[in-house]
Design a protein around this motif. Structure first.
Motif, PDB file in Angstrom:
ATOM      1  N   PHE A  48       0.828  -1.196   0.000  1.00 26.74           N
ATOM      2  CA  PHE A  48       0.000   0.000   0.000  1.00 26.74           C
ATOM      3  C   PHE A  48       0.860   1.242   0.000  1.00 26.74           C
ATOM      4  CE2 PHE A  48      -2.960  -3.009   2.134  1.00 26.74           C
ATOM      5  CZ  PHE A  48      -3.781  -3.139   1.027  1.00 26.74           C
ATOM      6  N   ILE A  96      -5.183   7.609   4.422  1.00 23.09           N
ATOM      7  CA  ILE A  96      -6.634   7.837   4.354  1.00 23.09           C
ATOM      8  C   ILE A  96      -7.344   6.954   5.373  1.00 23.09           C
ATOM      9  CG2 ILE A  96      -8.671   7.561   2.927  1.00 23.09           C
ATOM     10  CD1 ILE A  96      -7.071   8.227   0.555  1.00 23.09           C
ATOM     11  N   LYS A 120      -9.480   8.129   8.685  1.00 25.03           N
ATOM     12  CA  LYS A 120     -10.853   7.716   8.975  1.00 25.03           C
ATOM     13  C   LYS A 120     -10.935   7.064  10.348  1.00 25.03           C
ATOM     14  CE  LYS A 120     -12.666   9.147   5.262  1.00 25.03           C
ATOM     15  NZ  LYS A 120     -13.668  10.190   5.220  1.00 25.03           N
ATOM     16  N   ALA A 121      -9.900   6.315  10.722  1.00 18.95           N
ATOM     17  CA  ALA A 121      -9.969   5.570  11.982  1.00 18.95           C
ATOM     18  C   ALA A 121      -9.668   6.458  13.187  1.00 18.95           C
ATOM     19  CB  ALA A 121      -9.013   4.385  11.947  1.00 18.95           C
ATOM     20  N   VAL A 122      -8.631   7.310  13.121  1.00 18.44           N
ATOM     21  CA  VAL A 122      -8.227   8.045  14.330  1.00 18.44           C
ATOM     22  C   VAL A 122      -8.375   9.554  14.170  1.00 18.44           C
ATOM     23  CG1 VAL A 122      -6.641   6.223  15.007  1.00 18.44           C
ATOM     24  CG2 VAL A 122      -5.781   8.160  13.714  1.00 18.44           C
ATOM     25  N   PRO A 150      -1.712  14.952  13.022  1.00 21.39           N
ATOM     26  CA  PRO A 150      -0.426  14.255  12.904  1.00 21.39           C
ATOM     27  C   PRO A 150      -0.447  12.808  13.385  1.00 21.39           C
ATOM     28  CG  PRO A 150      -0.333  15.986  14.553  1.00 21.39           C
ATOM     29  CD  PRO A 150      -1.615  16.156  13.847  1.00 21.39           C
ATOM     30  N   LEU A 151      -1.401  12.452  14.271  1.00 23.48           N
ATOM     31  CA  LEU A 151      -1.408  11.068  14.764  1.00 23.48           C
ATOM     32  C   LEU A 151      -1.571  10.092  13.599  1.00 23.48           C
ATOM     33  CD1 LEU A 151      -1.500   8.951  16.974  1.00 23.48           C
ATOM     34  CD2 LEU A 151      -3.939   9.349  17.181  1.00 23.48           C
ATOM     35  N   LEU A 198       1.136   7.155  12.486  1.00 25.81           N
ATOM     36  CA  LEU A 198       0.797   5.737  12.351  1.00 25.81           C
ATOM     37  C   LEU A 198       1.105   5.244  10.931  1.00 25.81           C
ATOM     38  CD1 LEU A 198      -2.559   5.582  14.328  1.00 25.81           C
ATOM     39  CD2 LEU A 198      -0.344   4.703  15.019  1.00 25.81           C
ATOM     40  N   ILE A 237      -0.836  16.496  19.065  1.00 27.29           N
ATOM     41  CA  ILE A 237      -1.610  15.249  19.137  1.00 27.29           C
ATOM     42  C   ILE A 237      -2.594  15.338  20.295  1.00 27.29           C
ATOM     43  CG2 ILE A 237      -1.456  12.818  19.808  1.00 27.29           C
ATOM     44  CD1 ILE A 237       0.937  12.507  18.148  1.00 27.29           C
ATOM     45  N   TRP A 250      -7.178  10.387  21.809  1.00 26.87           N
ATOM     46  CA  TRP A 250      -7.342   9.663  20.555  1.00 26.87           C
ATOM     47  C   TRP A 250      -6.303   8.563  20.394  1.00 26.87           C
ATOM     48  CZ3 TRP A 250      -8.519  13.832  16.259  1.00 26.87           C
ATOM     49  CH2 TRP A 250      -9.805  14.349  16.504  1.00 26.87           C
ATOM     50  N   VAL A 251      -5.120   8.808  20.945  1.00 27.21           N
ATOM     51  CA  VAL A 251      -4.067   7.799  20.831  1.00 27.21           C
ATOM     52  C   VAL A 251      -4.475   6.542  21.581  1.00 27.21           C
ATOM     53  CG1 VAL A 251      -1.660   7.277  21.285  1.00 27.21           C
ATOM     54  CG2 VAL A 251      -2.333   9.599  20.640  1.00 27.21           C
ATOM     55  N   ALA A 266      -7.082   4.674  19.741  1.00 23.76           N
ATOM     56  CA  ALA A 266      -6.778   4.249  18.372  1.00 23.76           C
ATOM     57  C   ALA A 266      -6.962   2.748  18.117  1.00 23.76           C
ATOM     58  CB  ALA A 266      -5.372   4.690  17.985  1.00 23.76           C
ATOM     59  N   GLN A 276     -10.587   1.975  17.654  1.00 22.70           N
ATOM     60  CA  GLN A 276     -11.120   2.542  16.418  1.00 22.70           C
ATOM     61  C   GLN A 276     -10.666   1.751  15.196  1.00 22.70           C
ATOM     62  OE1 GLN A 276     -13.335   4.828  16.166  1.00 22.70           O
ATOM     63  NE2 GLN A 276     -13.390   5.247  18.358  1.00 22.70           N
ATOM     64  N   ILE A 277      -9.367   1.374  15.192  1.00 29.07           N
ATOM     65  CA  ILE A 277      -8.841   0.635  14.041  1.00 29.07           C
ATOM     66  C   ILE A 277      -9.524  -0.728  13.949  1.00 29.07           C
ATOM     67  CG2 ILE A 277      -6.766  -0.464  13.124  1.00 29.07           C
ATOM     68  CD1 ILE A 277      -5.215   1.928  14.368  1.00 29.07           C
ATOM     69  N   LEU A 295     -12.952  -0.278  12.536  1.00 34.00           N
ATOM     70  CA  LEU A 295     -12.897  -0.043  11.091  1.00 34.00           C
ATOM     71  C   LEU A 295     -12.701  -1.362  10.349  1.00 34.00           C
ATOM     72  CD1 LEU A 295     -12.890   2.248   8.976  1.00 34.00           C
ATOM     73  CD2 LEU A 295     -10.421   2.139   9.042  1.00 34.00           C
ATOM     74  N   MET A 353     -15.189  -3.479   7.598  1.00 31.43           N
ATOM     75  CA  MET A 353     -14.747  -3.867   6.256  1.00 31.43           C
ATOM     76  C   MET A 353     -15.064  -5.324   5.947  1.00 31.43           C
ATOM     77  SD  MET A 353     -11.087  -2.271   5.542  1.00 31.43           S
ATOM     78  CE  MET A 353     -10.768  -0.530   5.544  1.00 31.43           C
ATOM     79  N   LEU A 399     -11.637   4.028  -5.183  1.00 27.38           N
ATOM     80  CA  LEU A 399     -11.303   3.916  -3.751  1.00 27.38           C
ATOM     81  C   LEU A 399     -11.799   5.147  -3.007  1.00 27.38           C
ATOM     82  CD1 LEU A 399      -9.821   2.363  -1.510  1.00 27.38           C
ATOM     83  CD2 LEU A 399      -7.770   3.630  -2.104  1.00 27.38           C
ATOM     84  N   ILE A 445     -14.659   5.298  -0.097  1.00 24.75           N
ATOM     85  CA  ILE A 445     -14.376   5.801   1.248  1.00 24.75           C
ATOM     86  C   ILE A 445     -15.339   6.930   1.593  1.00 24.75           C
ATOM     87  CG2 ILE A 445     -12.676   7.053   2.620  1.00 24.75           C
ATOM     88  CD1 ILE A 445     -10.519   5.390   1.252  1.00 24.75           C
ATOM     89  N   ASP A 446     -15.589   7.804   0.617  1.00 21.09           N
ATOM     90  CA  ASP A 446     -16.471   8.939   0.878  1.00 21.09           C
ATOM     91  C   ASP A 446     -17.899   8.506   1.175  1.00 21.09           C
ATOM     92  OD1 ASP A 446     -14.494  10.727   0.657  1.00 21.09           O
ATOM     93  OD2 ASP A 446     -14.907  11.305  -1.420  1.00 21.09           O
ATOM     94  N   PHE A 476     -18.625   5.681   2.662  1.00 23.28           N
ATOM     95  CA  PHE A 476     -18.519   4.719   3.769  1.00 23.28           C
ATOM     96  C   PHE A 476     -18.840   3.304   3.324  1.00 23.28           C
ATOM     97  CE2 PHE A 476     -19.731   8.823   5.623  1.00 23.28           C
ATOM     98  CZ  PHE A 476     -18.587   9.055   6.346  1.00 23.28           C
ATOM     99  N   TRP A 514     -17.406   0.486   3.235  1.00 25.01           N
ATOM    100  CA  TRP A 514     -16.174  -0.168   3.702  1.00 25.01           C
ATOM    101  C   TRP A 514     -15.932  -1.548   3.116  1.00 25.01           C
ATOM    102  CZ3 TRP A 514     -12.827   3.085   5.068  1.00 25.01           C
ATOM    103  CH2 TRP A 514     -13.216   4.258   5.699  1.00 25.01           C
ATOM    104  N   VAL A 528     -14.260  -1.010  -0.043  1.00 26.08           N
ATOM    105  CA  VAL A 528     -12.880  -0.575   0.205  1.00 26.08           C
ATOM    106  C   VAL A 528     -11.994  -1.795   0.434  1.00 26.08           C
ATOM    107  CG1 VAL A 528     -11.376   0.680   1.792  1.00 26.08           C
ATOM    108  CG2 VAL A 528     -13.567   1.658   1.143  1.00 26.08           C
ATOM    109  N   LEU A 576      -8.694  -2.867  -1.629  1.00 29.94           N
ATOM    110  CA  LEU A 576      -7.384  -3.036  -0.996  1.00 29.94           C
ATOM    111  C   LEU A 576      -6.794  -4.408  -1.350  1.00 29.94           C
ATOM    112  CD1 LEU A 576      -7.887  -1.420   2.513  1.00 29.94           C
ATOM    113  CD2 LEU A 576      -6.898  -0.433   0.460  1.00 29.94           C
TER     114      LEU A 576
END
Lengths: 266, 269
Positions: A124, A131, A135-137, A141-142, A146, B44, B48-49, B52, B55-56, B59, B63, B231, B235-236, B238, B240, B243, B247
């Motif tokens: 990738f 992107i 969308k995820a976080v 800059p974070l 990542l 930062i 959110w960190v 993360a 959230q990941i 996501l 998908m 792609l 994404i726009d 949603f 997924w 997407v 990928l």
């Protein structure tokens, strides 16, 4: 007995010796070009407007405007921070993945897992990964950090795994003969052999991340790319050209520095 | 005798001299300081960190499973992506060779040309494909032409630099031999220089084609054609699962590209 003198003419040998392959390649190329050009959707009327538009864009871009140098500086500062943190994380994380992906020290299932992680993260383009992370976080800059971490794992991990596969096996055997555990074999027999290479790769990766951090911003992952995208979006071409000039200058300087460091360390 | 033995035994092996030790500490300290500054100063939002991974994961869950309904459209866009990469690589050959010619020290006509060539190469490599694409989309409008030109302009720097280095590294002897026989300049180039750089040329072009396939997958994100257009659309909206399909298709395309280049490399070189 009027023997005609044999005139032998030397001819340059062809690069591809077999005439079938040679002509096949040439014909194939011609056909391919025709096919590709015929199927691609070119919007000629829109393209023909391009030349005056280009003149307008470049006219608007010159002279580059450094008026908003504060925005420029803060964008670059953020790009630099993203590149730095991503390189640190990526280089640290690339070590376990490289160990996993080295055929000679990892068991087969682990090896396949490590390889596939590296292959996927290398397939990738960082912009696509950026992107997804945006969308995820969320923006900022974070997502950039990542993205570039993953990018660094792929690149450094691959080269480091190849380096591990080529190490001198004698030291590992010596450690094993002494009854050392797997971990101490890694630390005392494998890592010292790959460490110089890892430092060189880290420098290279920092340089490469600095370049990439300029583009992940285009999709909202922080850094100078976001500033550039905004300038383009507002038809602010003189500021955009100023940013481009500074990007070129920064990359030249960073290339010089990393080249000098690698020459001293490697 | 005893004393000399003693003095040897008391010597301790040290890996670094005092000065080396201090430089190492200084460099490490500097690196740490820069890192601390970067972590504290970077913009930062820390909650959110910590959030993360969740959230990941969510996501990734959205998908699954990949949606294969738009497969035909995706395959079409993939073919377009390959076309962009190939045409751009082909175009690069014609633009990069003269530039590599003037930016190699042993073939450049004069110093001004040398620096002009080097400047073009550096500028081309410093501006990323996406940024080139942004510029060409602004000029020629969205579409494949902008994509082809973006990839071409980025490749010129890469191909030109490596070809220039290959030209600089040629063996001088065939050139001298040809010149000694009174051959014309064109003959010297054709018979003494071109055959020597031919293998490097094919290697560089094949390598760049492989890179261009990867690069052309993202052109669509700024509207310059290829798979990226679909792609971005997915994404726009949603979509997924779509997407995820795209990928997977990109991974397959890149792997296929690598397989083709490795076959070409073995066959042609």
């Amino acid at each position: 007995m009027s023997a005609t003198p044999v005139t032998r003419q030397w001819r340059k040998p062809h690069f591809i010796a077999s005439p079938w392959l040679r002509w096949g390649l040439i014909l194939g190329t011609v056909f391919y070009l025709g096919w590709a050009l015929a199927t691609l959707p070119f919007d000629w009327s829109r393209i023909s407007e391009g030349i005056p538009r280009a003149a307008r864009i470049f006219g608007g871009g010159f002279p580059p405007s450094f008026e908003r140098y504060e925005l420029l500086f803060s964008g670059f500062k953020e790009s630099f921070q993203i590149a730095l943190l991503a390189t640190l994380l990526g280089v640290l994380l690339s070590i376990p993945f490289a160990v996993m992906a080295a055929r000679n020290i990892a068991p087969r299932p682990i090896y396949l897992l490590g390889r596939s992680v590296i292959i996927v993260s290398r397939s990738f383009h960082p912009v696509i990964v950026a992107i997804l992370f945006v969308k995820a976080v969320g923006f900022g800059p974070l997502a950039g950090i990542l993205t570039l971490t993953l990018y660094s794992i792929g690149f450094v991990g691959k080269l480091l795994a190849e380096e591990i596969e080529e190490i001198d096996w004698g030291q590992v055997e010596a450690m094993r003969a002494a009854g050392a555990s797997y971990l101490s074999t890694l630390i005392f027999a494998v890592f010292p052999q790959i460490l110089p290479r890892q430092i060189g790769l880290s420098m290279y990766q920092l340089d490469s991340n600095l370049r990439a951090s300029a583009v992940v911003g285009i999709v909202g992952a922080g850094g100078i790319g976001s500033t550039l995208m905004n300038a383009f979006g507002r038809y602010d071409y003189d500021f955009a050209f100023a940013i481009l000039l500074v990007i070129i200058a920064v990359i030249l300087v960073s290339e010089g520095i990393s080249g000098w460091v690698r020459k001293r360390v490697w | 005798m005893v004393t000399s033995k003693h003095s040897v035994a008391s010597r301790v092996w040290v890996r670094y001299s005092r000065r080396e030790r201090w430089t190492r500490w200084l460099i490490m300290l500097l690196v740490c300081a820069v890192l601390v500054w970067a972590v504290r100063d970077v913009d930062i939002f820390w909650p959110w960190v910590w959030d993360a991974p969740v959230q990941i994961h969510s996501l990734a869950e959205r998908m699954w499973p990949p949606d294969l309904r738009r497969l035909e459209e995706i395959v079409g866009a993939m073919v377009e992506t390959v076309h962009i990469a190939t045409l751009a690589t082909f175009l690069t050959i014609f633009l990069a060779l003269p530039i590599s010619w003037i930016s190699a020290q042993n073939t450049t006509p004069n110093r001004a040309c040398l620096w002009l060539g080097r400047f073009i190469l550096v500028a081309s490599r410093s501006v990323n494909t996406i940024i080139w694409a942004l510029l060409f989309v602004a000029i020629f409008g969205p579409g494949v032409l902008a994509g082809i030109l973006a990839i071409t302009f980025r490749s010129i720097g890469f191909v030109g630099k490596l070809m220039g280095e290959a030209i600089e590294e040629i063996d001088r002897k065939p050139v001298e031999a040809m010149e000694a026989t009174g051959a014309s300049r064109a003959c010297v180039v054709l018979y003494a220089i071109v055959p020597q750089v031919m293998p490097a040329f094919f290697a560089v072009i094949i390598l760049r084609w492989d890179i261009n396939i990867r690069e052309s997958t993202v052109l669509g994100l700024v509207g310059a054609g290829g798979i990226g257009v679909i792609l971005q659309g997915a994404i726009d909206t949603f979509a997924w699962p779509t997407v995820a399909t795209i990928l997977c298709a990109i991974v397959l395309l890149v792997l296929a590209g690598e397989a083709v280049t490795s076959v070409l490399r073995r066959r042609v070189l």
